[in-house]
Design a protein around this motif. Structure first.
Motif, PDB file in Angstrom:
ATOM      1  N   VAL A  10       0.978  -1.161  -0.060  1.00  0.00           N
ATOM      2  CA  VAL A  10       0.064   0.065  -0.017  1.00  0.00           C
ATOM      3  C   VAL A  10       0.813   1.250   0.114  1.00  0.00           C
ATOM      4  CG1 VAL A  10      -1.975   1.361   1.083  1.00  0.00           C
ATOM      5  CG2 VAL A  10      -1.751  -1.236   1.260  1.00  0.00           C
ATOM      6  N   ARG A  11       0.646   2.188  -0.879  1.00  0.00           N
ATOM      7  CA  ARG A  11       1.311   3.397  -1.007  1.00  0.00           C
ATOM      8  C   ARG A  11       0.160   4.599  -1.329  1.00  0.00           C
ATOM      9  NH1 ARG A  11       6.702   4.017  -0.880  1.00  0.00           N
ATOM     10  NH2 ARG A  11       7.989   2.154  -1.176  1.00  0.00           N
ATOM     11  N   GLY A  12       0.426   5.777  -0.791  1.00  0.00           N
ATOM     12  CA  GLY A  12      -0.441   6.733  -0.759  1.00  0.00           C
ATOM     13  C   GLY A  12      -0.680   7.553   0.566  1.00  0.00           C
ATOM     14  N   THR A  13      -1.790   7.978   0.627  1.00  0.00           N
ATOM     15  CA  THR A  13      -2.118   8.493   1.919  1.00  0.00           C
ATOM     16  C   THR A  13      -3.688   8.103   2.540  1.00  0.00           C
ATOM     17  OG1 THR A  13      -3.509  10.480   0.541  1.00  0.00           O
ATOM     18  CG2 THR A  13      -0.976  10.920   1.241  1.00  0.00           C
ATOM     19  N   GLY A  14      -3.738   8.229   3.861  1.00  0.00           N
ATOM     20  CA  GLY A  14      -4.911   7.913   4.443  1.00  0.00           C
ATOM     21  C   GLY A  14      -5.169   9.213   5.350  1.00  0.00           C
ATOM     22  N   ILE A  15      -6.452   9.623   5.463  1.00  0.00           N
ATOM     23  CA  ILE A  15      -6.812  10.701   6.290  1.00  0.00           C
ATOM     24  C   ILE A  15      -8.087  10.332   7.327  1.00  0.00           C
ATOM     25  CG2 ILE A  15      -7.708  13.026   6.391  1.00  0.00           C
ATOM     26  CD1 ILE A  15      -6.774  13.174   3.358  1.00  0.00           C
ATOM     27  N   PHE A  16      -7.800  10.655   8.411  1.00  0.00           N
ATOM     28  CA  PHE A  16      -9.090  10.573   9.512  1.00  0.00           C
ATOM     29  C   PHE A  16      -9.323  12.040   9.908  1.00  0.00           C
ATOM     30  CE2 PHE A  16      -7.702   6.278  12.109  1.00  0.00           C
ATOM     31  CZ  PHE A  16      -8.014   5.627  10.834  1.00  0.00           C
ATOM     32  N   GLU A  17     -10.545  12.454   9.797  1.00  0.00           N
ATOM     33  CA  GLU A  17     -11.218  13.680  10.045  1.00  0.00           C
ATOM     34  C   GLU A  17     -12.244  13.529  11.041  1.00  0.00           C
ATOM     35  OE1 GLU A  17     -10.222  16.493   6.146  1.00  0.00           O
ATOM     36  OE2 GLU A  17     -12.027  15.311   6.217  1.00  0.00           O
ATOM     37  N   VAL A  18     -12.418  14.613  12.107  1.00  0.00           N
ATOM     38  CA  VAL A  18     -13.412  14.697  12.928  1.00  0.00           C
ATOM     39  C   VAL A  18     -13.703  16.002  12.961  1.00  0.00           C
ATOM     40  CG1 VAL A  18     -14.073  14.166  15.383  1.00  0.00           C
ATOM     41  CG2 VAL A  18     -12.287  12.850  14.432  1.00  0.00           C
ATOM     42  N   ALA A  19     -15.253  15.941  13.088  1.00  0.00           N
ATOM     43  CA  ALA A  19     -15.825  17.471  12.928  1.00  0.00           C
ATOM     44  C   ALA A  19     -16.940  17.316  13.841  1.00  0.00           C
ATOM     45  CB  ALA A  19     -16.256  17.647  11.514  1.00  0.00           C
ATOM     46  N   PRO A  20     -17.398  18.549  14.512  1.00  0.00           N
ATOM     47  CA  PRO A  20     -18.454  18.643  15.201  1.00  0.00           C
ATOM     48  C   PRO A  20     -19.681  18.295  14.516  1.00  0.00           C
ATOM     49  CG  PRO A  20     -17.154  20.517  15.709  1.00  0.00           C
ATOM     50  CD  PRO A  20     -16.456  19.833  14.607  1.00  0.00           C
ATOM     51  N   HIS A  21     -20.710  17.798  14.880  1.00  0.00           N
ATOM     52  CA  HIS A  21     -21.846  17.657  14.169  1.00  0.00           C
ATOM     53  C   HIS A  21     -23.157  17.458  15.108  1.00  0.00           C
ATOM     54  CE1 HIS A  21     -24.346  16.264  10.721  1.00  0.00           C
ATOM     55  NE2 HIS A  21     -25.040  15.539  11.461  1.00  0.00           N
TER      56      HIS A  21
ATOM     57  N   SER B 296     -25.053  17.105  18.136  1.00  0.00           N
ATOM     58  CA  SER B 296     -24.682  17.285  19.609  1.00  0.00           C
ATOM     59  C   SER B 296     -23.478  16.115  19.811  1.00  0.00           C
ATOM     60  CB  SER B 296     -25.728  16.447  20.427  1.00  0.00           C
ATOM     61  OG  SER B 296     -26.428  15.365  19.920  1.00  0.00           O
ATOM     62  N   GLY B 297     -23.058  15.528  18.424  1.00  0.00           N
ATOM     63  CA  GLY B 297     -21.871  14.606  18.371  1.00  0.00           C
ATOM     64  C   GLY B 297     -20.982  14.973  17.508  1.00  0.00           C
ATOM     65  N   SER B 298     -20.456  13.991  16.651  1.00  0.00           N
ATOM     66  CA  SER B 298     -19.307  14.343  15.540  1.00  0.00           C
ATOM     67  C   SER B 298     -19.650  13.494  14.559  1.00  0.00           C
ATOM     68  CB  SER B 298     -18.025  14.168  16.474  1.00  0.00           C
ATOM     69  OG  SER B 298     -17.818  12.749  16.639  1.00  0.00           O
ATOM     70  N   GLU B 299     -18.812  13.838  13.421  1.00  0.00           N
ATOM     71  CA  GLU B 299     -18.665  13.180  12.163  1.00  0.00           C
ATOM     72  C   GLU B 299     -17.565  12.869  11.792  1.00  0.00           C
ATOM     73  OE1 GLU B 299     -20.963  13.964   8.231  1.00  0.00           O
ATOM     74  OE2 GLU B 299     -18.774  14.933   7.939  1.00  0.00           O
ATOM     75  N   PHE B 300     -17.080  11.449  11.825  1.00  0.00           N
ATOM     76  CA  PHE B 300     -15.853  11.061  11.602  1.00  0.00           C
ATOM     77  C   PHE B 300     -15.812  10.677   9.893  1.00  0.00           C
ATOM     78  CE2 PHE B 300     -12.757   7.377  11.210  1.00  0.00           C
ATOM     79  CZ  PHE B 300     -11.799   7.828  11.779  1.00  0.00           C
ATOM     80  N   ARG B 301     -14.686  11.081   9.598  1.00  0.00           N
ATOM     81  CA  ARG B 301     -14.517  10.625   7.950  1.00  0.00           C
ATOM     82  C   ARG B 301     -13.250  10.011   7.784  1.00  0.00           C
ATOM     83  NH1 ARG B 301     -14.557  16.538   7.680  1.00  0.00           N
ATOM     84  NH2 ARG B 301     -16.726  16.964   8.366  1.00  0.00           N
TER      85      ARG B 301
END
Length: 151
Positions: free
Chosen positions: A84-95, A97-102
């Motif tokens: 595996v080569r390339g990039t991986g991204i975890f993003e967390v944003a408020p949503h 009363s909770g959050s959204e995880f991407r």
């Protein structure tokens, strides 16, 4: 020339962004929500992360380096292994009363484009299902979390 491949998924959870972040980057705990994976490593820019993905004895080691670290919002890693080569991204944003995880993976298949395009037709639906299913497991885990250590 490798073949580019993007797989992305997101989930909304009831947990606060800080709790979602802590769970997502608790590398050993990822085995609780990411199918067929065991992960270890550090935190912060330049830290190494190593994951093993597979079922039983069949699988591969994924070597990674953290290239962006912005708690509790974003972690970007560079896949540096042979498979595996390339990039991986975890993003967390408020949503609400909770959050959204991407989770976004931009990887390079080690195949020429003509063959890679055919292989991608099989890999994208399977990997997409795996990502979405893993994120549903993360949401369930965050709905009934075990005690989490503080930073």
């Amino acid at each position: 020339m490798p073949t580019p491949l993007r797989i992305a998924a997101k989930v909304t959870v009831d947990a606060a962004p800080a709790d979602t972040w802590r769970t997502a980057v608790d590398w050993p705990r990822q085995r609780e929500w990411i199918w067929g994976t065991r992960v270890s490593g550090g935190h912060g820019i330049g830290a190494g992360v190593t994951g093993w993905t597979g079922i039983g004895p069949i699988g591969f080691t994924d070597h990674m380096v953290i290239t962006e670290w912005d708690p509790p919002r974003r972690c970007e890693i560079k896949h540096t292994g042979r498979v595996v080569r390339g990039t991986g991204i975890f993003e967390v944003a408020p949503h609400e009363s909770g959050s959204e995880f991407r989770w976004i993976e931009d990887v390079q298949l080690p195949l020429p484009p003509a063959i890679g395009a055919l292989v991608a037709r099989v890999i994208i639906p399977i990997a997409g299902w795996g990502l979405r299913s893993s994120l549903r497991r993360l949401a369930r885990l965050l709905d009934s979390p075990a005690p989490m250590p503080q930073d």
